[in-house]
Design an enzyme around this catalytic site. Sequence first.
Site, short mmCIF file in Angstrom:
data_model
loop_
_atom_site.label_atom_id
_atom_site.label_comp_id
_atom_site.label_asym_id
_atom_site.label_seq_id
_atom_site.Cartn_x
_atom_site.Cartn_y
_atom_site.Cartn_z
N SER A 109 0.73 -1.16 0.06
CA SER A 109 0.02 0.62 0.03
C SER A 109 0.88 1.34 0.20
O SER A 109 1.76 1.43 -1.19
CB SER A 109 -0.91 -0.09 1.18
OG SER A 109 -1.86 1.05 1.27
N ASP A 249 -9.09 -5.39 -5.15
CA ASP A 249 -8.17 -4.91 -4.42
C ASP A 249 -9.26 -2.85 -4.62
O ASP A 249 -9.18 -2.57 -5.66
CB ASP A 249 -6.81 -4.97 -4.61
CG ASP A 249 -5.37 -4.18 -4.25
OD1 ASP A 249 -6.11 -4.05 -3.82
OD2 ASP A 249 -4.74 -4.70 -4.77
N HIS A 276 -6.88 -6.27 -0.77
CA HIS A 276 -6.16 -4.94 -0.96
C HIS A 276 -4.59 -5.95 0.37
O HIS A 276 -3.44 -5.88 -0.33
CB HIS A 276 -6.68 -3.28 0.10
CG HIS A 276 -5.44 -2.65 -0.12
ND1 HIS A 276 -4.93 -2.10 -0.93
CD2 HIS A 276 -4.68 -2.12 0.69
CE1 HIS A 276 -3.85 -0.97 -0.90
NE2 HIS A 276 -4.02 -1.07 0.94
#
Length: 303
Positions: A109, A249, A276
Amino acid sequence: MTSLTTHRVPFGQWETWTAVFAPDLPVPGALPLIVLHGGPGMAHNYLKNLKALTATGRTVILYDQLGCGNSSHLPDAHEGFWVPELFVDEFHNLLEYFRIGSFHLLGQSWGGMLGAEIAVRQPSGLASLSICNSPASMELWAEAAAELRKDLPREVRDALTLHEKAGTLTSPEYSAATMAFYERHVCRISPLPADFEQSVAQMEAEPTVYHTMNGPNELHVIGTLRDWSVIDRLHLVRAPTLIVAGEFDEATPATWAPFITNIPKVDSHVFPGASHCTHLEQPEGFQRVIAAHLARHDQPRHS
């Protein structure tokens, strides 16, 4: 089996808390892996299962970036303090402290965004880069979030819009609507893994970094990163790079397409059924894909 040592690494007048997982049976030539957590400000906890990569005979290093977790907290730092360059400098400070030569880098991320920021500076010793569940710009991220929220139930969309316009972002109704998005696109495990909940809890207890750089949540990016982009610098990445994402995601294919287009040596892998937090939802498959990428690039690169 692995051994764990923790360190408080001096960084200017502050400290960076670091966990070093070393394999009992090191494999010659297996370079260390340094892991960058997300958020910004989510701490290392939710990535702890990546210590399993010590099974490849390499050391795995996780750390809490400045401002969160076990590292120095700076709740009174001004907004302009929290910029990507700060965290790039912190990373290089760790390399120097541990006297690390060649290494692999994995970011999840925001950590993938930070990994890209590091890689475009072409640090010596970077053998490979793994960018996991990350966008190449926050404009693309915001556009993806807007598209994904269109598929939420109408009452959820209405609650999000109502409270964002009113500024009532601490409303329980707004929190519930945000969670409906998270359950689809952030982590599809119920109940949430304990490691993930630990990272969330520490961020909520000290939200300075996340709120300043990102905003109140994943759907409402109004922080200092809102105009961030690495797209025009990606051609500078020399390290072989792997892009990882989940089918559901919040980092949709449109957000990471520039990595594929602009990084000279790049591969990608999308995990069906994952979102995610791919590494939590499908840990064995995730670790297998990452381990193969690391093994392909374990020998130090020569300029």
